[in-house]
Each structure stands twice: as structure tokens, then as C-alpha cells.
Design a protein around this motif. Structure first.
Motif, mmCIF file in Angstrom:
data_model
loop_
_atom_site.group_PDB
_atom_site.id
_atom_site.type_symbol
_atom_site.label_atom_id
_atom_site.label_comp_id
_atom_site.label_asym_id
_atom_site.label_seq_id
_atom_site.Cartn_x
_atom_site.Cartn_y
_atom_site.Cartn_z
ATOM 1 N N PRO A 190 -2.534 7.426 19.252
ATOM 2 C CA PRO A 190 -2.033 7.177 17.906
ATOM 3 C C PRO A 190 -3.189 6.971 16.932
ATOM 4 N N THR A 191 -3.244 7.776 15.903
ATOM 5 C CA THR A 191 -4.250 7.634 14.852
ATOM 6 C C THR A 191 -3.560 7.195 13.572
ATOM 7 N N ASN A 192 -4.107 6.187 12.930
ATOM 8 C CA ASN A 192 -3.640 5.737 11.624
ATOM 9 C C ASN A 192 -4.816 5.848 10.663
ATOM 10 N N ALA A 193 -4.560 6.400 9.498
ATOM 11 C CA ALA A 193 -5.636 6.577 8.524
ATOM 12 C C ALA A 193 -5.107 6.320 7.126
ATOM 13 N N GLN A 194 -6.009 5.992 6.240
ATOM 14 C CA GLN A 194 -5.636 5.869 4.832
ATOM 15 C C GLN A 194 -6.825 6.193 3.951
ATOM 16 N N ILE A 195 -6.493 6.730 2.790
ATOM 17 C CA ILE A 195 -7.499 7.088 1.787
ATOM 18 C C ILE A 195 -7.153 6.326 0.521
ATOM 19 N N SER A 196 -8.159 5.729 -0.092
ATOM 20 C CA SER A 196 -7.961 4.964 -1.323
ATOM 21 C C SER A 196 -9.043 5.339 -2.321
ATOM 22 N N GLU A 197 -8.666 5.312 -3.599
ATOM 23 C CA GLU A 197 -9.683 5.449 -4.641
ATOM 24 C C GLU A 197 -9.882 4.078 -5.269
ATOM 25 N N ILE A 198 -11.133 3.729 -5.464
ATOM 26 C CA ILE A 198 -11.502 2.408 -5.971
ATOM 27 C C ILE A 198 -12.280 2.580 -7.272
ATOM 28 N N TYR A 199 -11.924 1.761 -8.265
ATOM 29 C CA TYR A 199 -12.674 1.755 -9.528
ATOM 30 C C TYR A 199 -13.452 0.450 -9.618
ATOM 31 N N ILE A 200 -14.738 0.561 -9.950
ATOM 32 C CA ILE A 200 -15.594 -0.610 -10.120
ATOM 33 C C ILE A 200 -15.818 -0.768 -11.623
ATOM 34 N N ASP A 201 -15.299 -1.857 -12.196
ATOM 35 C CA ASP A 201 -15.373 -2.032 -13.645
ATOM 36 C C ASP A 201 -16.754 -2.528 -14.091
ATOM 37 N N SER A 202 -16.894 -2.797 -15.384
ATOM 38 C CA SER A 202 -18.200 -3.175 -15.937
ATOM 39 C C SER A 202 -18.697 -4.516 -15.416
ATOM 40 N N THR A 203 -17.799 -5.346 -14.889
ATOM 41 C CA THR A 203 -18.217 -6.635 -14.319
ATOM 42 C C THR A 203 -18.396 -6.547 -12.795
ATOM 43 N N LYS A 204 -18.362 -5.326 -12.273
ATOM 44 C CA LYS A 204 -18.538 -5.030 -10.844
ATOM 45 C C LYS A 204 -17.421 -5.612 -9.969
ATOM 46 N N VAL A 205 -16.226 -5.597 -10.532
ATOM 47 C CA VAL A 205 -15.034 -5.949 -9.761
ATOM 48 C C VAL A 205 -14.386 -4.635 -9.336
ATOM 49 N N ALA A 206 -14.157 -4.491 -8.042
ATOM 50 C CA ALA A 206 -13.615 -3.242 -7.491
ATOM 51 C C ALA A 206 -12.127 -3.403 -7.199
ATOM 52 N N LYS A 207 -11.336 -2.480 -7.749
ATOM 53 C CA LYS A 207 -9.888 -2.520 -7.527
ATOM 54 C C LYS A 207 -9.383 -1.143 -7.114
ATOM 55 N N VAL A 208 -8.370 -1.165 -6.261
ATOM 56 C CA VAL A 208 -7.756 0.066 -5.781
ATOM 57 C C VAL A 208 -6.983 0.714 -6.927
ATOM 58 N N GLN A 209 -7.204 2.027 -7.119
ATOM 59 C CA GLN A 209 -6.460 2.792 -8.118
ATOM 60 C C GLN A 209 -5.210 3.411 -7.490
ATOM 61 N N TRP A 210 -5.379 4.003 -6.326
ATOM 62 C CA TRP A 210 -4.274 4.559 -5.546
ATOM 63 C C TRP A 210 -4.669 4.585 -4.082
ATOM 64 N N SER A 211 -3.672 4.656 -3.218
ATOM 65 C CA SER A 211 -3.941 4.686 -1.786
ATOM 66 C C SER A 211 -2.789 5.380 -1.076
ATOM 67 N N ARG A 212 -3.123 6.137 -0.028
ATOM 68 C CA ARG A 212 -2.111 6.855 0.760
ATOM 69 C C ARG A 212 -2.499 6.813 2.216
ATOM 70 N N GLY A 213 -1.527 6.608 3.070
ATOM 71 C CA GLY A 213 -1.776 6.524 4.502
ATOM 72 C C GLY A 213 -1.131 7.675 5.249
ATOM 73 N N ALA A 214 -1.463 7.780 6.525
ATOM 74 C CA ALA A 214 -0.876 8.809 7.390
ATOM 75 C C ALA A 214 -0.973 8.358 8.832
ATOM 76 N N THR A 215 -0.079 8.874 9.646
ATOM 77 C CA THR A 215 -0.109 8.629 11.085
ATOM 78 C C THR A 215 -0.016 9.965 11.810
ATOM 79 N N ILE A 216 -0.509 9.982 13.022
ATOM 80 C CA ILE A 216 -0.373 11.167 13.869
ATOM 81 C C ILE A 216 0.394 10.720 15.103
#
Length: 193
Positions: A81-107
């Protein structure tokens, strides 16, 4: 009678053989585990790389194909069983990183294609603490891929019979666009202060 040594070699063999078998199977299982772990690293790097190369918004079909590539990478080992996810992260001007979107998948078992699933990360999740300081560049984006795999040894005498969870992650920066959008996220243009 005490000088008779005809059965000595057979007796020594009987004592040594179980130890040698355990060592042999242990080496085989450990080697297979290391090989699968290297393949999990390759899957994580490939997912981040494929997503970061998108020149427009990624779709479910695009992400499903990227996740499905994992099956070929894990060959000749089972992709289940493989579980994976891809996320895009934005790092703002104060260097705080937040998830913009994320999607997972299983095999799943015997699957020839990945099945898209919900991700454990949600838009807005603060992930600053998990990003290395060298990647915390203000007003930039990162693609994060995370992969986990339950490796079950064939024999199981020397390693955990229930299996060992192998996991890895990889970061990449979008290459052809400022940010990679998915389902209109990030909303509107890529956010910049």
C-alpha cells in the motif's frame, strides 16, 4: 570411544545451520527493505518534480497520472500500500509557510492506476516548522510531496512481521510559473503582498 570423531562435522553443522539461515534471510529482507526505501525516495522526488514542471494549473487527471507513475517506479516491488500527497506551500513576507492546496492518492492491491484521495493537509495549514530554513524564502512557493509505504517482509523472522512504515518527502520550486494552481487555488492570482 572418546577418540571417535566421525560425527563431529555433522554435529557442528547442526548447531551452525540455524544461525546461518537466520543471517541469510535477515540479509535478504534487510536488503529488500533498503531497496524499497530508496524507491520511496525516488517516488517522493518524482512527484515533486512532475508537479513543479506544470506550466499551467494542474488537474485531477494530471495529478492522478503523476501518482500513477509511482507504480512503475516501485517495480519490481508491490506498489501496495502506497499513500502519497502533493501540496503547494506559499511562504509570505514574514516567512510563514501555509498550504495553498493539497491532494492525496492511494495505490490499492493490484491497481494499475492511483486513486485520488483526500489529503491530510488543508488550505491554510501552517507548515513553517517543517520547512528547512534554507527553503524559507519570503514570497515564494514550494511543492511538497510526501510518500509512505508499509513494507512487509516476505519471511518476517528477522524483521517486524506486521511491517515497517517507510516514508520520505521532497520539496521543489515551481519552474515555469510563479505558482501551480489546482481547483482555482490559490484563489485569483498567486498571492503576493
Amino acid at each position: 570411544m572418546f577418540a571417535d570423531r566421525r560425527g563431529l562435522a555433522a554435529t557442528e553443522f547442526a548447531f551452525i545451520m540455524p544461525v546461518m539461515l537466520v543471517m541469510f534471510f535477515g540479509t535478504v529482507e534487510f536488503s529488500s527493505g533498503v531497496a524499497v526505501d530508496r524507491k520511496i525516495t525516488m517516488v517522493a522526488r518524482t512527484l515533486a518534480d512532475l508537479t513543479s514542471q506544470a506550466s499551467t494549473a494542474v488537474t485531477d487527471s494530471y495529478l492522478q497520472n503523476a501518482f500513477t507513475a509511482s507504480i512503475a517506479i516501485l517495480t519490481p516491488y508491490s506498489a501496495t500500500p502506497t499513500n502519497a500527497q502533493i501540496s503547494e506551500i506559499y511562504i509570505d513576507s514574514t516567512k510563514v509557510a501555509k498550504v495553498q492546496w493539497s491532494r492525496g492518492a492511494t495505490i490499492g492491491s493490484g491497481a494499475t492506476q492511483a486513486t485520488l484521495a483526500a489529503s491530510s493537509r488543508s488550505p491554510g495549514d501552517n507548515v513553517t516548522s517543517m520547512i528547512p530554513s534554507s527553503l524559507l524564502v519570503a514570497q515564494s512557493y514550494l511543492i511538497l510531496s510526501e510518500v509512505s509505504y508499509l513494507y512487509k517482509p516476505t519471511v518476517g523472522y528477522v524483521m517486524a512481521k506486521s511491517g515497517i512504515t517507510l516514508s520520505d518527502f521532497s520539496y521543489s520550486r515551481p519552474r515555469y510559473v510563479t505558482c501551480v494552481t489546482y481547483n482555482n487555488l490559490p484563489a485569483g492570482n498567486c498571492p503576493t503582498p
